[in-house]
Scaffold this motif. Structure first.
Motif, PDB file in Angstrom:
ATOM      1  N   ASN A  92      63.924  71.579 -26.906  1.00 54.53           N
ATOM      2  CA  ASN A  92      64.388  70.773 -28.030  1.00 54.53           C
ATOM      3  C   ASN A  92      64.437  71.606 -29.310  1.00 54.53           C
ATOM      4  O   ASN A  92      65.362  71.469 -30.123  1.00 54.53           O
ATOM      5  N   ARG A 127      68.571  63.661 -24.884  1.00 56.52           N
ATOM      6  CA  ARG A 127      67.330  63.994 -25.598  1.00 56.52           C
ATOM      7  C   ARG A 127      67.618  64.774 -26.872  1.00 56.52           C
ATOM      8  O   ARG A 127      66.906  64.643 -27.874  1.00 56.52           O
ATOM      9  N   THR A 130      68.533  62.368 -29.603  1.00 56.15           N
ATOM     10  CA  THR A 130      67.329  61.706 -30.114  1.00 56.15           C
ATOM     11  C   THR A 130      66.575  62.625 -31.071  1.00 56.15           C
ATOM     12  O   THR A 130      66.127  62.190 -32.139  1.00 56.15           O
ATOM     13  N   CYS A 131      66.467  63.891 -30.696  1.00 53.21           N
ATOM     14  CA  CYS A 131      65.788  64.862 -31.562  1.00 53.21           C
ATOM     15  C   CYS A 131      66.569  65.104 -32.847  1.00 53.21           C
ATOM     16  O   CYS A 131      65.979  65.178 -33.934  1.00 53.21           O
ATOM     17  N   THR A 135      65.152  64.726 -36.428  1.00 50.93           N
ATOM     18  CA  THR A 135      64.909  65.974 -37.151  1.00 50.93           C
ATOM     19  C   THR A 135      65.702  66.046 -38.440  1.00 50.93           C
ATOM     20  O   THR A 135      65.243  66.604 -39.446  1.00 50.93           O
ATOM     21  N   ASP A 157      56.440  67.727 -27.117  1.00 48.27           N
ATOM     22  CA  ASP A 157      57.707  67.712 -27.853  1.00 48.27           C
ATOM     23  C   ASP A 157      58.697  66.703 -27.287  1.00 48.27           C
ATOM     24  O   ASP A 157      59.899  66.782 -27.568  1.00 48.27           O
ATOM     25  N   SER A 159      61.235  63.987 -26.799  1.00 45.06           N
ATOM     26  CA  SER A 159      62.144  63.529 -27.861  1.00 45.06           C
ATOM     27  C   SER A 159      61.884  62.097 -28.305  1.00 45.06           C
ATOM     28  O   SER A 159      62.195  61.739 -29.444  1.00 45.06           O
TER      29      SER A 159
END
Length: 241
Positions: A92, A127, A130-131, A135, A157, A159
């Protein structure tokens, strides 16, 4: 439509990318299109063009660039071993570095409207969507994760922990039958979304299987795929202008 192929400099090398946007100087709101596991191919270019037709600048990066120029003219047991190996070696954090590089690239383009952007991804990129939404919460205001793989894991980590940071709107669309999404994923993700009051739509499409959004697949479900497009375009219209 105006199309371009170019490289974006990242910490790990040159990330080959494709962009498409309507004719004219813009500026157009931007959408980042994260590829699925079978990689860059004409099918994705066609989908990127469909997004651009709605009035957006679309950027489609080759997320496998770290492993060289990888293309899969056919889908079979041999090619799947290659993309599974690539997926297993992508974190990620790496993809968020790539996303930051894409955002910096677009910041320098007059054709791209500053401010809120959208993102959409399928399969392995569920994923990453989503990150990215978590972020870069001040940037990604309309996000769509379709039958995402690895959204919930037992790693620190994972997500799904990022949903608490999301300030925009995000759509999670899953297939009813999907061997790549274990049974614990849906309830775990839904609990996290509820816990943090994330502005999210969570939907399981009845009668569908993994890959239902892609017209070339035997699992293509036109009604479900068109519903996904409508949800995403509505989100973009409301949040990006």
């Amino acid at each position: 439509m105006i199309e371009s192929h170019f490289d974006i400099a990242t910490k790990d090398g040159a990330m080959t990318s494709f962009s498409v946007h309507p004719d004219g100087p813009g500026p157009f709101p931007a959408v980042v299109f994260y590829m699925d596991a079978p990689g860059i191919r004409e099918e994705l270019y066609v989908m990127a063009r469909r997004i651009a037709e709605q009035g957006y600048y679309v950027i489609l990066p080759d997320l496998f660039y770290r492993f060289g120029m990888i293309r899969f003219p056919v889908r079979n047991d041999y090619t799947s071993k290659v993309w599974r190996a690539c997926m297993a070696n992508m974190t990620n954090a790496m993809l968020m570095d790539d996303t930051r590089a894409m955002l910096d690239h677009m910041d320098a383009l007059k054709v791209v409207k500053p401010g809120a952007k959208g993102c959409i991804g399928y399969c392995m990129s569920g994923r990453f969507i989503t990150c990215a939404a978590g972020t870069f919460p001040d940037i990604f205001k309309a996000s769509a994760s379709l039958y995402g793989v690895g959204i919930v894991t037992d790693q620190d980590d994972s997500s799904h922990y990022m949903v608490k940071h999301i300030t925009g709107e995000i759509y999670f669309g899953f297939a009813e039958t999907d061997a790549t999404v274990p049974s614990f994923v849906h309830p775990t993700l839904q609990a996290e979304l509820k816990k943090h009051g994330t502005n999210a739509i969570f939907e399981v499409h009845p009668g569908t299987r993994h890959g239902f959004c892609f017209e070339s697949r035997d699992v293509y479900d036109k009604a479900a795929a068109e519903k996904v497009w409508k949800v995403f375009f509505d989100m973009c219209k409301h949040n990006l202008g």
